[in-house]
Design an enzyme around this catalytic site. Structure first.
Site: not given
Ligand code: AMP
Length: 215
Positions: A171, A88, A160, A127, A13
């Site tokens: 998550r 969300r 992160r 990431r 995304k």
């Protein structure tokens, strides 16, 4: 043009969002980025946001909706936006509808990046992102030409806190549960589902998106 992009964490995304806003010259509105900026500024609001985000939980609806509303009303979004990370929850989707009809604007395209779950953990744990401009990279698939530094502003890239494996799983579980009713809600509107495979390159997925947006 106003676009909404959805997908589980790690669906690509963020990467696709960067390409879309550049090509279509619209403003990126990511609630995750908005919250991380607030956290970096070390405000009391930032501390409150961090208490949810650092544990991989969602920020409560009331707070999220208030902050999104404040942001989306800024004039910089008047020429079009890409909304990323919001809604969300079903409640957020309903509130977004209300917000937009008050402003007499509509979402032109709703994109959902559909990806196999097994790919997600591998992606997210590799990431890294730039704390200055929020650009994201993947250590293997989409590395910075400057190694551990951002190509745009030379800032040291970091991971992160919520991209650690245990937090990723939490998550994903939360996101999956919340996503279903939102997709059902948007199924009745102009929802486009983009099925992506592990081997699809960033460019291949972007081509599929461009086909939809250029229609
Ligand atoms: P993201 O960058 O979109 O993955 O968002 C990072 C984190 O910010 C999420 O894991 C949530 O804790 C929080 N967050 C972002 N957007 C929302 C939202 N619309 N509702 C609730 N929490 C959110």
């Amino acid at each position: 043009m106003n676009i909404l992009i959805m997908g589980l964490p790690g669906s690509g995304k963020g990467t696709q969002s960067d390409l879309i806003v550049e090509k279509y010259n619209i403003k990126h509105l990511s609630t995750g980025n908005l919250f991380r900026k607030e956290i970096q500024q070390k405000t009391s609001l930032g501390e409150e946001l961090n208490s949810y985000i650092s544990t991989g939980n969602l920020v409560p609806d009331e707070l999220t909706i208030r902050l999104l509303k404040e942001e989306i009303n800024k004039p910089e979004y008047n020429n079009g936006f890409l909304l990323d990370g919001f809604p969300r929850t079903l409640n957020q989707a309903i509130e977004l509808d209300k917000m937009l009809s008050e402003k007499e604007i509509k979402i032109d395209h709703i994109l959902y990046l559909d990806i196999d779950e097994e790919v997600i953990v591998e992606r997210l744990s590799n990431r890294i992102f730039c704390p200055t401009c929020q650009r994201t990279y993947h250590r293997l698939n989409n590395p910075s030409k400057l190694g551990e530094f951002c190509e745009d502003d030379n800032t040291k890239l970091i991971q992160r806190e919520d991209d650690q494996e245990e937090k990723i799983k939490n998550r994903i579980e939360i996101a999956k549960k919340e996503l279903k009713p939102i997709l059902d809600f948007y199924q009745k509107q102009n929802l486009s589902i983009i099925k992506t495979e592990k081997t699809d390159s960033v460019e291949m997925i972007f081509s599929k998106i461009k086909e939809i947006l250029n229609d």
